[in-house]
Design an enzyme around this catalytic site. Structure first.
Site, PDB file in Angstrom:
ATOM      1  N   HIS A  53      19.323  72.934  51.715  1.00  0.00           N
ATOM      2  CA  HIS A  53      19.692  73.053  53.128  1.00  0.00           C
ATOM      3  C   HIS A  53      21.004  73.820  53.218  1.00  0.00           C
ATOM      4  O   HIS A  53      21.805  73.834  52.267  1.00  0.00           O
ATOM      5  CB  HIS A  53      19.868  71.676  53.762  1.00  0.00           C
ATOM      6  N   GLU A  55      23.790  73.199  54.695  1.00  0.00           N
ATOM      7  CA  GLU A  55      24.973  72.376  54.479  1.00  0.00           C
ATOM      8  C   GLU A  55      25.230  72.145  52.984  1.00  0.00           C
ATOM      9  O   GLU A  55      26.359  72.248  52.512  1.00  0.00           O
ATOM     10  CB  GLU A  55      24.821  71.002  55.153  1.00  0.00           C
ATOM     11  N   CYS A  83      20.642  66.424  58.685  1.00  0.00           N
ATOM     12  CA  CYS A  83      19.671  65.387  58.343  1.00  0.00           C
ATOM     13  C   CYS A  83      20.409  64.288  57.566  1.00  0.00           C
ATOM     14  O   CYS A  83      21.571  64.452  57.194  1.00  0.00           O
ATOM     15  CB  CYS A  83      18.543  65.988  57.504  1.00  0.00           C
ATOM     16  N   CYS A  86      21.951  65.548  54.230  1.00  0.00           N
ATOM     17  CA  CYS A  86      23.134  66.394  54.419  1.00  0.00           C
ATOM     18  C   CYS A  86      24.313  65.584  54.954  1.00  0.00           C
ATOM     19  O   CYS A  86      25.457  65.823  54.552  1.00  0.00           O
ATOM     20  CB  CYS A  86      22.804  67.568  55.324  1.00  0.00           C
TER      21      CYS A  86
END
Length: 149
Positions: A53, A55, A83, A86
């Site tokens: 992801h 992040e 999410c 993260c």
């Protein structure tokens, strides 16, 4: 020091992710002095890595650059509410401030769903600012998924 949002860079990363066929999420890590340390978009498909992801990508790059597992005093700009995975990484990295654009009622982990930072097991809670560039981020996501239906 005057506040300067870096969400425009995160949105550019999200657009680049969309062009690669990735879910359009972008992130930017900023130093205490306001310097962009890392920027990235989602790369889960490209890298065949469910943890890639935006992040996580910028946290990894920032930690590697600084030779530390923590990023205190650093700020993170993300186009979509992180999410749970993260959000946990943000807490573990000790990010100072989290700025995010669009909320994520389906998969969010900050203001939605598990609300990672509200648990007593959470060792660090960043300052959180939501809705920064939210309309642009929401539009990008909406257009991306509409084109795939």
């Amino acid at each position: 020091m005057t506040f300067r949002s870096h969400m425009d860079i995160a949105l550019e990363e999200a657009q680049a992710a969309a062009r690669r066929g990735e879910v359009p999420v972008g992130a930017v890590l900023v130093s205490p002095g306001g310097e962009v340390i890392a920027q990235a978009g989602n790369r889960t498909r490209e890298l065949s890595d469910p943890t890639a992801h935006a992040e996580v990508q910028v946290i990894r790059a920032g930690c590697s650059m600084l030779g530390s597992e923590r990023l205190p005093e650093h700020d993170l700009y993300v186009t979509l509410e992180p999410c749970p995975m993260c959000a946990a990484a943000i807490g573990f990295a000790r990010i100072r401030r989290l700025y995010y654009g669009a909320s994520d009622p389906k998969s969010g982990g900050v203001a939605q769903g598990p609300r990672v930072f509200s648990h007593p097991q959470c060792h660090h809670v960043p300052e959180i600012y939501d809705g920064i560039g939210g309309d642009a981020a929401s539009g990008l996501l909406r257009d991306f998924f509409a084109a795939r239906r």
